[in-house]
Design a protein around this motif. Structure first.
Motif, mmCIF file in Angstrom:
data_model
loop_
_atom_site.group_PDB
_atom_site.id
_atom_site.type_symbol
_atom_site.label_atom_id
_atom_site.label_comp_id
_atom_site.label_asym_id
_atom_site.label_seq_id
_atom_site.Cartn_x
_atom_site.Cartn_y
_atom_site.Cartn_z
ATOM 1 N N ALA A 185 -16.136 -21.725 1.665
ATOM 2 C CA ALA A 185 -16.638 -21.852 3.062
ATOM 3 C C ALA A 185 -17.325 -20.432 3.749
ATOM 4 N N LYS A 186 -16.910 -18.904 2.806
ATOM 5 C CA LYS A 186 -17.357 -18.079 3.178
ATOM 6 C C LYS A 186 -18.344 -17.840 2.861
ATOM 7 N N TRP A 187 -18.753 -18.075 1.422
ATOM 8 C CA TRP A 187 -19.738 -18.062 1.600
ATOM 9 C C TRP A 187 -21.436 -18.844 1.697
ATOM 10 N N LEU A 188 -20.748 -20.147 2.414
ATOM 11 C CA LEU A 188 -21.573 -21.124 2.418
ATOM 12 C C LEU A 188 -21.711 -20.563 4.075
ATOM 13 N N TYR A 189 -21.325 -20.068 4.922
ATOM 14 C CA TYR A 189 -21.318 -19.499 6.221
ATOM 15 C C TYR A 189 -22.001 -18.265 5.976
ATOM 16 N N ALA A 190 -22.124 -17.376 4.149
ATOM 17 C CA ALA A 190 -22.821 -16.334 4.817
ATOM 18 C C ALA A 190 -23.770 -16.465 3.901
ATOM 19 N N ALA A 191 -24.498 -17.626 3.476
ATOM 20 C CA ALA A 191 -25.742 -17.709 2.979
ATOM 21 C C ALA A 191 -25.862 -19.673 2.470
ATOM 22 N N PRO A 192 -26.066 -20.042 4.380
ATOM 23 C CA PRO A 192 -26.358 -21.088 4.485
ATOM 24 C C PRO A 192 -26.993 -21.800 3.401
ATOM 25 N N LEU A 193 -26.576 -23.331 4.123
ATOM 26 C CA LEU A 193 -27.054 -24.078 3.023
ATOM 27 C C LEU A 193 -28.722 -24.673 3.633
ATOM 28 N N ALA A 203 -19.071 -24.695 7.773
ATOM 29 C CA ALA A 203 -19.089 -23.496 7.070
ATOM 30 C C ALA A 203 -17.660 -23.314 7.148
ATOM 31 N N ARG A 204 -17.569 -23.320 9.201
ATOM 32 C CA ARG A 204 -16.139 -22.316 9.629
ATOM 33 C C ARG A 204 -15.146 -23.580 10.050
ATOM 34 N N LEU A 205 -15.895 -25.043 10.537
ATOM 35 C CA LEU A 205 -14.726 -25.853 9.756
ATOM 36 C C LEU A 205 -14.106 -25.862 8.529
ATOM 37 N N MET A 206 -14.971 -26.363 7.080
ATOM 38 C CA MET A 206 -14.157 -26.087 6.446
ATOM 39 C C MET A 206 -13.211 -25.717 6.051
ATOM 40 N N TRP A 207 -13.789 -23.844 7.146
ATOM 41 C CA TRP A 207 -12.384 -22.714 6.390
ATOM 42 C C TRP A 207 -11.060 -23.430 7.456
ATOM 43 N N ASP A 208 -11.630 -23.499 8.334
ATOM 44 C CA ASP A 208 -10.086 -23.792 9.573
ATOM 45 C C ASP A 208 -9.521 -25.495 9.231
ATOM 46 N N GLY A 209 -10.230 -25.973 9.130
ATOM 47 C CA GLY A 209 -9.950 -27.389 8.669
ATOM 48 C C GLY A 209 -9.045 -27.629 6.797
ATOM 49 N N GLY A 210 -9.869 -26.830 6.064
ATOM 50 C CA GLY A 210 -9.168 -26.627 4.814
ATOM 51 C C GLY A 210 -7.510 -25.985 5.458
ATOM 52 N N THR A 211 -8.136 -24.706 5.973
ATOM 53 C CA THR A 211 -6.290 -24.311 6.132
ATOM 54 C C THR A 211 -5.553 -25.106 6.583
ATOM 55 N N VAL A 212 -6.060 -25.719 7.951
ATOM 56 C CA VAL A 212 -4.895 -26.194 8.642
ATOM 57 C C VAL A 212 -4.368 -28.007 7.251
ATOM 58 N N VAL A 213 -5.027 -27.739 6.732
ATOM 59 C CA VAL A 213 -4.730 -28.841 6.230
ATOM 60 C C VAL A 213 -3.947 -27.905 4.295
ATOM 61 N N THR A 214 -3.675 -27.368 4.267
ATOM 62 C CA THR A 214 -3.803 -26.949 3.089
ATOM 63 C C THR A 214 -1.413 -26.234 3.567
ATOM 64 N N LEU A 215 -1.754 -25.626 4.824
ATOM 65 C CA LEU A 215 -0.095 -25.379 5.594
ATOM 66 C C LEU A 215 0.319 -26.790 5.395
ATOM 67 N N VAL A 216 -0.602 -27.936 6.132
ATOM 68 C CA VAL A 216 0.363 -29.119 5.956
ATOM 69 C C VAL A 216 0.873 -29.328 4.533
ATOM 70 N N VAL A 217 0.136 -29.319 3.466
ATOM 71 C CA VAL A 217 0.575 -29.744 2.117
ATOM 72 C C VAL A 217 1.431 -28.801 1.645
ATOM 73 N N ALA A 218 1.350 -27.325 2.344
ATOM 74 C CA ALA A 218 2.731 -26.762 1.976
ATOM 75 C C ALA A 218 3.941 -26.682 2.532
ATOM 76 N N ALA A 219 3.766 -27.201 3.553
ATOM 77 C CA ALA A 219 5.079 -27.440 4.828
ATOM 78 C C ALA A 219 5.876 -28.889 4.298
ATOM 79 N N VAL A 220 4.412 -29.603 3.427
ATOM 80 C CA VAL A 220 5.637 -30.932 2.704
ATOM 81 C C VAL A 220 6.899 -30.894 0.794
ATOM 82 N N LEU A 221 5.141 -29.588 0.429
ATOM 83 C CA LEU A 221 5.722 -29.030 -0.149
ATOM 84 C C LEU A 221 7.378 -28.216 -0.571
ATOM 85 N N TRP A 222 7.551 -27.527 0.660
ATOM 86 C CA TRP A 222 8.842 -26.926 0.728
ATOM 87 C C TRP A 222 9.639 -27.686 0.845
#
Length: 258
Positions: A185-193, A203-222
């Motif tokens: 996501a950071k690479w796509l932000y720095a070097a846009p397609l 790219a920002r949506l990829m970063w923010d959205g991916g972080t939210v879903v990953t935190l949900v997965v981590a919470a379910v795993l815990w």
């Protein structure tokens, strides 16, 4: 989205509902399955907006992260094993123990494959090629959904799986996959397609959205780990075993005897 894809989603929903009707099954899991199919359908439509990275990325988040999480929480393999006739259920169990599916259900394989697919899509000319080749776009969308499902299933281990990795390994795989996703996501932000609109927002949506879903997965795993530990401690108290003592195994070696 093609008519064939719509039919496939409808068939998947109908089969799941029919299987849940034949055996006692939680409504929340059925709801999770149907919602996951709806998210996959919406993601498939949005991901075709290759010229608008913000819309396209919203589709890929739905297709590759949100839908897989909801589908995994629906425990479709467990439902199949419960609802199928005994012979068919045994054949499915044997299939799950075959080497290809054992590899596919390993988080040390499924998570890197999922991350590598995203880097291949956005780090090469594959994304641009999909604009002019609808069939290629369908294959990419299918890969995103399937690889996302396998990676999430390998981490959460909701369904039965042979040679399941420990929770520490699964948590480490989740963290590594999230890191690869964030770096991309950071690479796509720095070097846009080239040739796409709203590249920075995508790219920002990829970063923010991916972080939210990953935190949900981590919470379910815990939560799953904490619940399993609580069940073991409760069994220890009931059977007057020392905390953490191994459960005895039945003579056939099928499963621990409570």
């Amino acid at each position: 989205m093609t008519g064939l894809a719509v039919l496939a989603l409808l068939a998947a929903g109908a089969l799941y509902v029919a299987a849940g009707w034949r055996t006692p099954w939680p409504v929340r899991r059925t709801t999770s399955w149907l919602t996951g199919l709806a998210a996959a359908g919406a993601g498939g439509v949005l991901s075709t907006a290759h010229g608008d990275l913000r819309t396209h990325m919203a589709g890929h988040l739905l297709l590759g992260m949100v839908a897989p999480l909801l589908l995994v929480l629906a425990a479709p393999v467990t439902l199949a094993l419960r609802s199928l006739p005994v012979g068919a259920a045994r054949r499915l169990a044997r299939l799950l123990r075959t080497p290809p599916l054992r590899w596919a259900s390993d988080p040390l394989v499924a998570v890197p494959v999922n991350a590598a697919g995203l880097w291949l899509l956005y780090g090469t000319g594959l994304h641009a090629a999909a604009v002019h080749r609808p069939a290629l776009g369908v294959l990419v969308a299918l890969h995103v959904l399937v690889s996302g499902y396998l990676a999430t299933a390998a981490v959460l281990a909701v369904d039965p799986a042979p040679h399941r990795r420990g929770v520490g390994v699964r948590a480490a795989a989740l963290a590594a996959g999230a890191a690869a996703h964030d770096v991309l996501a950071k690479w796509l932000y720095a070097a846009p397609l080239p040739g796409v609109a709203h590249a920075a927002e995508g790219a920002r949506l990829m970063w923010d959205g991916g972080t939210v879903v990953t935190l949900v997965v981590a919470a379910v795993l815990w939560r799953r780990w904490y619940t399993s530990r609580a069940a073991v401690r409760a069994a220890d108290r009931v059977l007057d075993r020392p905390p953490g003592a191994a459960l005895p195994v039945d003579p056939l070696g099928a499963r621990p005897v409570p």
